[in-house]
Design a protein around this motif. Structure first.
Motif, PDB file in Angstrom:
ATOM      1  N   SER A  93       0.823  -1.194   0.000  1.00 55.68           N
ATOM      2  CA  SER A  93       0.000   0.000   0.000  1.00 55.68           C
ATOM      3  C   SER A  93       0.860   1.248   0.000  1.00 55.68           C
ATOM      4  O   SER A  93       2.073   1.202   0.255  1.00 55.68           O
ATOM      5  N   ASN A  94       0.231   2.372  -0.264  1.00 56.94           N
ATOM      6  CA  ASN A  94       0.910   3.660  -0.220  1.00 56.94           C
ATOM      7  C   ASN A  94       1.040   4.194   1.204  1.00 56.94           C
ATOM      8  O   ASN A  94       1.681   5.211   1.447  1.00 56.94           O
ATOM      9  N   GLY A  95       0.441   3.534   2.156  1.00 51.85           N
ATOM     10  CA  GLY A  95       0.507   3.924   3.564  1.00 51.85           C
ATOM     11  C   GLY A  95       0.234   2.727   4.438  1.00 51.85           C
ATOM     12  O   GLY A  95      -0.117   1.646   3.943  1.00 51.85           O
ATOM     13  N   ARG A  96       0.386   2.899   5.736  1.00 50.20           N
ATOM     14  CA  ARG A  96       0.141   1.774   6.641  1.00 50.20           C
ATOM     15  C   ARG A  96      -1.332   1.383   6.594  1.00 50.20           C
ATOM     16  O   ARG A  96      -2.215   2.240   6.649  1.00 50.20           O
ATOM     17  N   LEU A  97      -1.583   0.101   6.489  1.00 43.86           N
ATOM     18  CA  LEU A  97      -2.952  -0.398   6.428  1.00 43.86           C
ATOM     19  C   LEU A  97      -3.431  -0.740   7.829  1.00 43.86           C
ATOM     20  O   LEU A  97      -3.069  -1.771   8.400  1.00 43.86           O
ATOM     21  N   ASP A  98      -4.251   0.125   8.397  1.00 46.01           N
ATOM     22  CA  ASP A  98      -4.870  -0.109   9.697  1.00 46.01           C
ATOM     23  C   ASP A  98      -6.310  -0.557   9.493  1.00 46.01           C
ATOM     24  O   ASP A  98      -6.977  -0.145   8.544  1.00 46.01           O
ATOM     25  N   HIS A  99      -6.777  -1.400  10.388  1.00 45.58           N
ATOM     26  CA  HIS A  99      -8.182  -1.818  10.386  1.00 45.58           C
ATOM     27  C   HIS A  99      -8.609  -2.303   9.000  1.00 45.58           C
ATOM     28  O   HIS A  99      -9.554  -1.790   8.392  1.00 45.58           O
ATOM     29  N   PRO A 134       6.886  -2.021   7.737  1.00 46.04           N
ATOM     30  CA  PRO A 134       7.240  -0.702   7.216  1.00 46.04           C
ATOM     31  C   PRO A 134       8.283  -0.796   6.113  1.00 46.04           C
ATOM     32  O   PRO A 134       8.977  -1.793   5.974  1.00 46.04           O
ATOM     33  N   GLY A 135       8.407   0.247   5.346  1.00 46.81           N
ATOM     34  CA  GLY A 135       9.396   0.298   4.274  1.00 46.81           C
ATOM     35  C   GLY A 135       9.048   1.416   3.315  1.00 46.81           C
ATOM     36  O   GLY A 135       8.135   2.205   3.549  1.00 46.81           O
ATOM     37  N   LYS A 136       9.786   1.497   2.212  1.00 46.43           N
ATOM     38  CA  LYS A 136       9.468   2.508   1.199  1.00 46.43           C
ATOM     39  C   LYS A 136       8.040   2.322   0.718  1.00 46.43           C
ATOM     40  O   LYS A 136       7.343   3.277   0.407  1.00 46.43           O
ATOM     41  N   TRP A 298       5.483   5.021  12.432  1.00 45.08           N
ATOM     42  CA  TRP A 298       6.538   4.040  12.210  1.00 45.08           C
ATOM     43  C   TRP A 298       7.875   4.559  12.714  1.00 45.08           C
ATOM     44  O   TRP A 298       8.215   5.714  12.568  1.00 45.08           O
ATOM     45  N   ARG A 299       8.610   3.678  13.332  1.00 42.50           N
ATOM     46  CA  ARG A 299       9.977   4.021  13.719  1.00 42.50           C
ATOM     47  C   ARG A 299      10.907   3.719  12.549  1.00 42.50           C
ATOM     48  O   ARG A 299      10.605   2.890  11.696  1.00 42.50           O
ATOM     49  N   LYS A 300      12.053   4.365  12.518  1.00 44.86           N
ATOM     50  CA  LYS A 300      12.984   4.135  11.429  1.00 44.86           C
ATOM     51  C   LYS A 300      13.625   2.759  11.551  1.00 44.86           C
ATOM     52  O   LYS A 300      13.846   2.257  12.639  1.00 44.86           O
ATOM     53  N   PHE A 301      13.933   2.184  10.398  1.00 44.16           N
ATOM     54  CA  PHE A 301      14.586   0.873  10.362  1.00 44.16           C
ATOM     55  C   PHE A 301      15.957   0.937  11.031  1.00 44.16           C
ATOM     56  O   PHE A 301      16.711   1.888  10.819  1.00 44.16           O
TER      57      PHE A 301
END
Length: 326
Positions: A93-99, A134-136, A298-301
């Protein structure tokens, strides 16, 4: 409501003997079959050499707390599961998928709402465990489980569904079992390692009328994030069993039973299905559910894997492992 034996503490009371989902009529079979066979990960045989798929490992492959665990501190092969595997989604996805269950394009809830019988709507309860990577480009591995049996009031499963997040965090556990993969992945991730996800990572619990979704933020731990990104580098050669369970902490809650288990076999990153991230308020409104704001980012890797094995069990240190599980 804690009376009775350990079996009753886990009780999921059968509705029609042992027929399970297959004995509940054509309509119910149709929605279940559609979910199991759909998605970007295909359902494969457990011992097949098939790639990019998921299967259902037996409960006995995992060691869990048996009836005498608190006296003998010995784990035994798990005796059963509380829910059945329904399907797996590998999403980007283009962003974090919540719910995800409230997402307008979630295929599981679409199939359930459109094709489940009236009886199924009343008796089925779905659990979705959403591992957020998380990621690009954001990814989610979503594991769906279902029971069509009455969940006994006061049972451990009932309490996990209805009690607060503090209770859930103290009980929500993962056991992983590396079936196939290079030694570096086995060394980093551990094998047969048990982890209380609710304490090691940030988990968000979203309860609907007939479901509970658990969004697990892998990015909330630098070490978990580092281990996962290491594994993803070998993802096409790795097969892993993941079992989720509610930890038993008293004699009356024993023996432990799995919530459910899934084997992920050699997935392909680029084969993930794309799902547009939408604001939580929009996705919740689509299913008339309350919006849950995360307030977390998100925290950094982690810069390297040098932190592995260090820390003190916090979300920024190593992931706590149940030392009795080897």
């Amino acid at each position: 409501m804690r009376e009775g034996s350990g079996e009753r503490m886990h009780a999921v009371v059968p509705v029609r003997g042992e027929e399970g989902m297959e004995g509940k009529g054509r309509e119910r079979e149709e929605w279940v079959r559609e979910v199991r066979e759909g998605g970007s990960l295909r359902n494969v045989e457990l011992e097949s050499e098939g790639e990019h798929g998921w299967a259902s490992p037996g409960a006995g492959l995992f060691m869990a707390r048996g009836v005498n665990y608190f006296q003998k501190k010995v784990k035994t092969p798990c005796e059963g599961t509380l829910m059945k595997p329904l399907g797996v989604d590998w999403l980007r996805s283009n962003g974090r998928l919540d719910h995800v269950l409230a997402h307008p394009e979630n295929r599981v809830m679409q199939a359930f709402e459109e094709k489940a019988s009236g009886e199924a709507r009343k008796s089925s309860f779905i659990m979705a465990i959403n591992l957020q990577v998380p990621g690009k480009e954001h990814h989610s591995a979503v594991f769906y489980f279902v029971t069509d049996e009455h969940i006994a009031e006061g049972s451990l499963l009932y309490r996990f569904i209805h009690e607060d997040d503090a209770f859930r965090n103290s009980r929500f556990k993962l056991i992983n079992r590396i079936v196939k993969g290079p030694w570096i992945v086995k060394a980093a991730a551990g094998n047969h390692a048990a982890c209380l996800l609710g304490k090691a990572l940030t988990c968000r619990y979203i309860k609907g009328g007939n479901y509970l979704e658990i969004d697990v933020d892998i990015g909330s731990s630098t070490v978990a994030n580092a281990i996962l990104h290491l594994a993803l580098g070998y993802v096409t050669t790795v097969s892993v069993d993941m079992a989720f369970l509610i930890e038993s902490q008293t004699d009356e809650e024993l023996p432990e039973k799995l919530l459910g288990a899934v084997r992920i076999a050699q997935i392909e990153m680029e084969a993930a299905s794309y799902l547009e991230a939408v604001p939580e308020s929009v996705s919740a409104a689509a299913h008339n559910q309350p919006a849950f704001q995360s307030g977390l980012y998100w925290r950094k890797f982690g810069k390297s894997l040098s932190k592995l094995g260090h820390g003190h069990g916090s979300k920024n240190g190593r992931i706590d492992v149940d030392e009795g599980e080897n």
